[in-house]
Design a protein around this motif. Structure first.
Motif, PDB file in Angstrom:
ATOM      1  N   TYR A  29       0.868  -1.162   0.000  1.00  0.00           N
ATOM      2  CA  TYR A  29       0.000   0.000   0.000  1.00  0.00           C
ATOM      3  C   TYR A  29       0.903   1.209   0.000  1.00  0.00           C
TER       4      TYR A  29
ATOM      5  N   GLY B 137       3.359   3.967   0.519  1.00  0.00           N
ATOM      6  CA  GLY B 137       4.317   4.223   1.586  1.00  0.00           C
ATOM      7  C   GLY B 137       4.957   2.982   2.140  1.00  0.00           C
TER       8      GLY B 137
ATOM      9  N   GLU C 192       6.853  -0.193   0.748  1.00  0.00           N
ATOM     10  CA  GLU C 192       7.417  -1.093  -0.239  1.00  0.00           C
ATOM     11  C   GLU C 192       8.113  -2.226   0.495  1.00  0.00           C
TER      12      GLU C 192
ATOM     13  N   GLN D  46       8.468  -2.911  10.305  1.00  0.00           N
ATOM     14  CA  GLN D  46       9.008  -1.734   9.638  1.00  0.00           C
ATOM     15  C   GLN D  46       8.441  -0.493  10.303  1.00  0.00           C
TER      16      GLN D  46
ATOM     17  N   GLN E   7       8.328   3.813  10.258  1.00  0.00           N
ATOM     18  CA  GLN E   7       8.594   5.059   9.565  1.00  0.00           C
ATOM     19  C   GLN E   7       8.560   6.131  10.648  1.00  0.00           C
TER      20      GLN E   7
ATOM     21  N   VAL F  71       4.748   0.790  10.188  1.00  0.00           N
ATOM     22  CA  VAL F  71       4.212   0.721   8.835  1.00  0.00           C
ATOM     23  C   VAL F  71       3.699  -0.690   8.542  1.00  0.00           C
ATOM     24  N   ASP F  72       4.466  -1.701   8.987  1.00  0.00           N
ATOM     25  CA  ASP F  72       4.108  -3.092   8.694  1.00  0.00           C
ATOM     26  C   ASP F  72       4.631  -3.969   9.811  1.00  0.00           C
TER      27      ASP F  72
ATOM     28  N   PRO G 277       9.959   5.060   2.028  1.00  0.00           N
ATOM     29  CA  PRO G 277       9.837   4.552   0.666  1.00  0.00           C
ATOM     30  C   PRO G 277       8.561   5.009   0.010  1.00  0.00           C
TER      31      PRO G 277
END
Lengths: 112, 120
Positions: free
Chosen positions: A94, A96, A98, B48, B50, B55-56, B99
């Motif tokens: 999604y 932002g 990668e 991850q 940010q 983020v993930d 990213p």
């Protein structure tokens, strides 16, 4: 889902011979492909990326979307090429994010 | 420039104990990653960040693993309680501004030396 396959765990090549490390990927969108390398006792580092379309340390890799491959090639192997090589794919889950997915790696040994 | 720093480099613990790893990214790098690399496999993303936001974390086993990056710089990854299958190298990486924000795709990730965890 993203998937990277490196079929060879080990590859031995004589010095001066051509090298090809295979990488196939699965991704429904438009991926970015990378090769990372880890030399003995060193950190994992970027070797090259397909969008740069450049040769690094004599290595090149071409993205073949039809065959979903990103094989790493070098015409004449050198002893200092001995290392662990990882193919990696970046696909945008999604905006932002990668996410980078790595293959299992190929250990390349150059025989003097 | 100084690279990504991680500590400790090696850790041996017994199962059911807890352990924490520390990472200091390259100065100015907004994005920080934790990977788990089990012997014979490639690195697998655990989480991850940010800046100081997640983020993930879809592959983080949240029942036992936790991570934080409170001030958007250093990060810690904790395992509590550890299991035998957690034996692996834990890699931290960082990259420049988030990213995708410039449309240029994935920025290069810079990796730390890793922490080798052995759970007995």
């Amino acid at each position: 889902a993203q998937r990277v396959t490196q079929p060879e765990k080990l590859l031995s090549v004589f010095k001066g011979a051509p090298v090809e490390l295979k990488c196939n990927y699965s991704y429904s969108g438009s991926p970015e492909l990378f090769w990372y390398v880890q030399y003995s006792r060193q950190r994992l580092q970027l070797l090259l990326r397909h969008i740069s379309r450049e040769s690094i340390k004599g290595f090149t890799a071409d993205l073949n979307k039809g065959e979903t491959s990103f094989h790493l090639k070098k015409p004449f192997a050198q002893e200092e090429d001995s290392a662990m090589y990882y193919c990696a794919l970046s696909g945008r889950e999604y905006f932002g994010n990668e996410k980078l997915t790595f293959g299992t790696g190929t250990r390349l040994t150059i025989i003097p | 420039e100084a690279g990504v720093a991680q500590s400790p480099r090696y850790k041996i613990i017994e199962k059911r104990q807890s352990v924490a790893f520390w990472c200091n990214p390259i100065s100015g790098h907004a994005t920080l990653y934790w990977y788990q690399q089990i012997l014979g496999q490639g690195p697998k993303l655990l989480i991850q960040f940010q800046n100081n936001g997640v983020v993930d974390d879809s592959q983080l086993p949240k029942d036992r693993f936790s991570a934080e990056r409170l001030k958007g710089v250093d990060s810690t990854l904790k395992i509590q309680p550890a299991k035998l299958e957690d034996s692996a190298v834990y890699l931290c990486a960082s990259s420049l501004p988030a990213p995708g924000t410039s449309g240029r795709g994935q920025y290069e990730q810079y990796f730390g030396p890793g922490t080798r965890l052995t759970v007995t």
